[in-house]
Structure formats: structure tokens, C-alpha cells
Design an enzyme around this catalytic site. Structure first.
Site, mmCIF file in Angstrom:
data_model
loop_
_atom_site.group_PDB
_atom_site.id
_atom_site.type_symbol
_atom_site.label_atom_id
_atom_site.label_comp_id
_atom_site.label_asym_id
_atom_site.label_seq_id
_atom_site.Cartn_x
_atom_site.Cartn_y
_atom_site.Cartn_z
ATOM 1 N N LYS A 1 3.889 -18.164 -12.672
ATOM 2 C CA LYS A 1 4.061 -17.576 -12.145
ATOM 3 C C LYS A 1 4.195 -16.840 -10.396
ATOM 4 O O LYS A 1 2.851 -17.249 -9.683
ATOM 5 C CB LYS A 1 3.314 -16.197 -13.079
ATOM 6 C CG LYS A 1 3.682 -14.520 -12.998
ATOM 7 C CD LYS A 1 2.556 -14.314 -13.791
ATOM 8 C CE LYS A 1 2.358 -12.894 -14.710
ATOM 9 N NZ LYS A 1 2.147 -12.396 -15.395
ATOM 10 N N SER B 1 4.475 -9.901 -18.677
ATOM 11 C CA SER B 1 4.850 -9.791 -17.316
ATOM 12 C C SER B 1 5.363 -11.313 -17.334
ATOM 13 O O SER B 1 5.792 -11.219 -15.877
ATOM 14 C CB SER B 1 3.624 -9.657 -16.342
ATOM 15 O OG SER B 1 2.464 -10.063 -16.085
ATOM 16 N N SER C 1 0.701 -10.332 -22.050
ATOM 17 C CA SER C 1 1.719 -11.098 -20.758
ATOM 18 C C SER C 1 1.501 -12.693 -21.091
ATOM 19 O O SER C 1 2.826 -13.187 -20.655
ATOM 20 C CB SER C 1 0.738 -10.167 -19.218
ATOM 21 O OG SER C 1 1.517 -9.089 -18.863
#
Length: 584
Positions: free
Chosen positions: A129, A210, A234
Site C-alpha cells: 500500500k 482503505s 481497512s
């Protein structure tokens, strides 16, 4: 990244030379595409990597092929480049490709030729990420233009560990900008720098966040495994929505050093894989004590000497399992379709010998579990800010982000105040003001940042009361539910699509895993089966998660991982839809 698509075009030629080529749809197929997006067989087939079948390949499959000489790490990187170029205009799971990936892969191939194999991740490509720092040619920006050009002092600890394990960093995955901290009404999976990430299961609806790109890339067979981060849901949410395995560890099991933070009390780095084993291989590589993150010191004496992969099991283990069902705490909020599918899977688990106990509730769930869906300010919304998770996160973010920014070079962004002003100054891209003055993806502007800014990072009495309440109530609640007639049970089975379940685990700092368990008939998005455990309960999650997965794969049940359907592949709506999932 400027030039990303053109670079991928060049790299596609490399992929072709390595033994794969893009097919061209026939005229009749193009006509079909205008009416509907066919699953996999026309526009999105996973091409073979030379003689190796890349589609749904596990890490063990890749290692076996590299060991017998039918595949190299360089070839594997080239084929994932080709897959990315084939799919990324649709799903946008990759924010930035690592220009060093092929050279790293070549080094791993040379080591293999010299009989030096570092472990199960040797030569395996992965993504992280874009809030996880890498000290290389890649940016680390949390999806914001504000941090472009900034220089990190070192690799994040988890990235350094994966490099040591021989894994090949393929690039940075897209995400919800600033990991969902900046806005409270926004398009999930969108960032100003990365654009809108979309799920290959349905390109028009919420891909989960996310850690959106991390989950989407693995689910679409565009990367072997990935790392994401979770403050509250997330990792679990995007894994569940993309019909794959997401493993969110106990807070402090994996170091957060070098990770753009939200809350030191809830942040954790988790793993994504198409199988439990793949997710566990990644976890085994990254967990451990790191002096730069004092929270990791608490794991001393609480982790397995032989790693978590030693707990992988088959369906035969289920005869010894005892699972609890916290029905009133979570299950009653699930839509009817997922209840039918999940209870059918649980019946299969019971038929395999497991004991299922209904009504193992989270203590005081009437008070701490929101009946209205995920709400990290639920305490304040019922009149008690001193019982709210958001009270803690707002203060933590203000302080934690300042600490992170202080180590960066080549940037003038040093505080939350600087970020907020940057967003105002770049309203058309960063959406500093609410829509219609700002950007439609950030409908509420940067209200999350403004809420944090208003606290000035002051840890007052309300903050400490909220921290104590959210941690103690959720930890006691989960631990009580895991005890039945004075006996510890194997885990709590929960529907992670009921977002309050991962939320309670997040507030507790406790681990959770989600397994693919079916598809919503209306949206085409994944249905997951979650298992909750107490602190450092990862061995139980690995054992029972892998046992259930083995049961799924050895039967003809439809309640397991299936390939993406690419619904609405020609649509480009922003914001993405948040829709009712069930068919009834």
C-alpha cells in the site's frame, strides 16, 4: 506516476518475450463487450506465463516451478507486468511500478542458481500500500500529491523484512487517500495521485478500503500477495469485498515503523493472499520485534518459534473445533442473502465435526456495537465522546503524523496544518473544500483532517477516558465471548460485511481473518466469513482458517473463492456506489 502507462507498454514487450502475449478480441466479442462484460474469457483472460499457469497460482506453485526450471522470477515479474497492463485501465490497482523489480528478480534467480534459497517468498513479486515507505525509486505518498518528491529515511520495517526474505517489490498499490483519515464522506479507493481503484468483481461499486489496491490486485491475479494497513477495517473490508483472504494481526505483532500513521493504538500491517497459506507466508516474513516501534516489544514470548505456517491445517482438524456465533452482536445486522450463504457454509463446517455454539455474545454489545452500521464516532453520536473511538484517533493522528513527517527530507510538509493548507491550495485535485467547491470524490472535503486539527493533539481527560473505554470494553467483550462454560473456544465466526465486527476487533487491537465465502447476487461483490480471536491468537486463526479453506476446496460447495466477473467493466463512475448488497 508520469509515464507509468508508457513504461508498462515497454515492459509488456518484455512480458511477451518471456512467453506470454495479449489476445485480441474478435469482432463478435467487441459487440458483446458493449452489452456486457464477459468473465475472464475475452477481455481479461489470465495468460500463461510461458508453460506456467499463472491464474490462481499459489506461492507454492510458483516455488515448485522455479525449482524445476520451468519458471524464473524475472519471467514471473514480466508476466505480472503484462497482467497489470491488461487490467489496470479497468481496476487501477497499481499506483506505481517499481523500475528495480526486474533487477531484483534477476538477483533472486542468480541466488537460486547458486542453491541459495531464502525461504518460501524467494523470488515472489508483491506490492505494498502507498502508505508503506520504501527507500528506492518509488514514492511514498498515501495517495496525496502533498508528499510527492519527499524522501523517506529508510524502508519500512515490514518492507525490509520482505526484502530479506527474497520477495520482489513489484510496486505501490492504490488506496483511499490518507488511508480514509482525511474525509468522512468520500469515494472509497480514490486518491488524488492514484485515481479510483475499482474491484474486478464490480467496477462501479465500493471496492473496499482503505487498502483497496492491495486487495484488488491480488484478487485479479495481478500480483502474488500484498501488504495493507488497518486502523479500523481497512484490511478485512477490502479482502472480504474482493473474495479473498485478509489477515489482520494483533496491534504490535507487525511493526508500524515507516508506515504513514493514523492511530498508534489501532494501526497494524496485514497481509492479502488468494489462500490462507499465501497470506501466512507473508505474515511469517514481517512479524517480529522492532526497536523503532515500542508496541512490538509486547510480543516477546507470545509468538511461535517455528512461525505461523506451522499451524496450517487440513479439514480433519475441524473435528476438534468449537466455534461461537455472536448472533445478537453482529449476525442480526447481516442481509438475508449472506446469512443464507454463511449459515450453509457453517453447516458444512459442523458436518465436518466442528461444534457450533450460538449466542456467544460480545459483553455489553448493546452499548458498544452500533446498530446502524460502521461508525467510529458512535460514542459521540449517542452523547458520550469519552466512549468514542474517533475521539482517540483524531488526537493520535495529529501527533503521529507530525512525528512521521519530521523524518522526511525534500518536503515542506511538516504538520497536519501544512497538509490541510495544501489541500485548500489544490482544491481541484485534492478536494480541500466540500463538493461542489472541491472534488466529487471527496464529497465532504477534508472534514476528517479538520476534526483532527481541532484537537491540536491534546490528550485531555476525555481522550484518556475514551481510550480506556474503547480498549477495555471491546477486549473484555471479545474475551468473554471466547469463553463458554469456562472453556476457551476456537474462535468467533462473524460476517465481516457487518462492519461493526471488524470495528470491535480494531478497537481492541485484536486479530481477525476473513475467508472468501460466496458472492452477492446483485452486486457480484464477495461475501466473507470472519474469525475473531484474542490478542496474539493468530495461531488459532491460521489453524481454523486453513482447515475451513481445505474443507471448501475439497467439496463442491459454491461458498468459497470464485474468480472476478468484471461487472460493469465499461463504466467509470466517481464516486463509486455504496449499494445494498443482498438480493432480498
Amino acid at each position: 506516476m508520469p509515464g507509468l502507462k508508457s513504461w508498462l507498454a515497454v515492459a509488456t514487450a518484455i512480458g511477451i518475450c518471456l512467453g506470454a502475449s495479449l489476445s485480441t478480441p474478435a469482432t463478435k466479442d467487441i459487440k458483446l463487450l458493449k452489452e456486457n462484460c464477459p468473465p475472464n474469457d475475452v477481455l481479461f483472460p489470465v495468460l500463461p506465463c510461458g508453460t506456467f499457469k499463472l491464474e490462481e497460482a499459489t506461492i507454492d506453485d510458483m516455488q515448485a516451478a522455479m525449482n524445476n526450471g520451468t519458471l524464473t522470477s524475472v519471467q514471473l515479474v514480466g508476466c505480472y507486468v503484462l497482467r497489470t497492463f491488461q487490467t489496470d485501465l479497468y481496476i487501477n490497482s497499481l499506483l506505481q511500478y517499481n523500475p528495480d523489480a526486474l533487477s531484483i528478480a534477476a538477483q533472486m534467480d542468480a541466488e537460486r542458481a547458486a542453491a541459495k534459497i531464502r525461504g518460501p517468498l524467494h523470488g515472489i513479486p508483491f506490492t505494498v500500500k502507498d502508505n508503506i515507505a520504501t527507500k528506492d525509486q518509488l514514492e511514498t505518498t498515501a495517495g496525496s500529491w502533498a508528499l510527492v518528491g519527499s524522501l523517506v529515511p529508510r524502508d519500512a520495517h515490514v518492507v525490509a523484512k520482505l526484502r530479506e526474505a527474497g520477495a520482489v517489490l513489484f510496486g505501490k498499490a492504490t488506496l483511499s487517500e490518507w488511508a480514509d483519515m482525511r474525509s468522512n464522506n468520500y469515494s472509497e479507493g480514490y486518491s488524488a495521485r492514484g485515481g479510483q481503484c475499482r474491484s474486478a468483481y464490480n467496477l462501479t461499486v465500493n471496492p473496499g478500503g482503505s487498502s483497496s489496491g492491495s486487495a484488488v490486485g491480488v484478487a485479479a491475479n495481478a500480483i502474488a500477495f500484498s501488504l495493507g494497513t488497518e486502523t479500523d477495517g481497512s484490511v478485512i473490508n477490502p479482502a472480504m469485498r474482493n473474495n479473498m483472504v485478509g489477515l489482520k494481526p494483533t496491534v504490535g505483532l507487525t511493526s508500524r515503523a515507516g508506515v504513514i500513521p493514523e492511530s498508534e493504538h489501532q494501526d497494524t500491517v496485514g497481509t492479502f493472499g488468494r489462500t490462507v497459506r499465501d497470506a501466512v507466508y507473508a505474515l511469517d516474513a514481517i512479524y517480529g520485534i522492532d526497536q523503532r516501534d515500542e508496541y512490538t516489544l509486547a510480543q516477546e514470548g507470545k509468538t511461535p518459534e517455528d512461525g505461523y505456517a506451522s499451524y496450517l491445517a487440513t479439514k480433519a482438524a475441524l473435528k476438534d473445533a468449537v466455534f461461537g456465533i455472536p448472533w445478537n452482536s453482529f449476525w442480526r445486522y447481516a442481509d438475508p442473502e449472506q446469512v443464507r450463504q454463511l449459515t450453509a457454509l457453517i453447516k458444512l463446517i459442523e458436518d465436518a465435526g466442528a461444534t457450533i455454539i450460538n449466542g456467544t455474545e460480545i459483553t455489553d454489545h448493546e452499548r458498544i456495537v452500533s446498530p446502524y452500521g460502521w461508525d467510529w464516532d458512535y460514542g459521540t453520536n449517542r452523547g458520550y465522546p469519552n466512549e468514542s473511538e474517533y475521539t482517540v484517533v483524531k488526537v493520535d493522528f495529529y501527533n503521529n503524523i507530525k512525528t512521521y513527517l519530521s523524518e522526511l527530507e525534500n518536503t515542506n510538509i511538516r504538520s497536519l496544518e501544512d497538509i490541510v493548507q495544501f489541500n485548500y491550495d489544490n482544491d481541484d485535485t485534492e478536494g480541500g473544500r466540500p463538493w461542489p467547491l472541491g472534488h466529487p470524490a471527496f464529497y465532504s472535503g477534508q472534514d476528517g483532517f479538520l476534526a483532527s486539527l481541532a484537537t491540536k493533539g491534546i490528550k485531555d481527560e476525555t481522550y484518556y477516558q475514551a481510550l480506556n473505554f474503547t480498549q477495555s470494553s471491546t477486549r473484555n467483550g471479545i474475551d468473554d465471548a471466547l469463553t463458554y462454560k469456562a472453556r476457551k473456544i476456537s474462535g468467533l465466526l462473524v460476517p465481516p460485511d457487518v462492519a461493526q465486527a471488524p470495528q470491535i476487533a480494531a478497537q481492541a487491537g485484536y486479530p481477525m481473518i476473513t475467508l472468501p465465502a460466496g458472492i452477492h447476487s446483485v452486486s457480484g461483490m464477495g461475501i466473507g466469513l470472519g474469525i475473531m480471536q484474542t490478542a496474539y491468537g493468530e495461531p488459532e486463526l491460521v489453524k481454523w482458517g486453513s482447515a475451513i479453506e481445505d474443507l471448501q476446496k475439497s467439496t463442491n460447495t459454491p461458498y468459497k473463492r470464485s474468480l472476478p466477473q468484471w461487472r460493469d467493466c465499461l463504466k467509470r463512475n466517481i464516486p463509486v456506489y455504496t449499494v445494498y448488497e443482498g438480493s432480498d
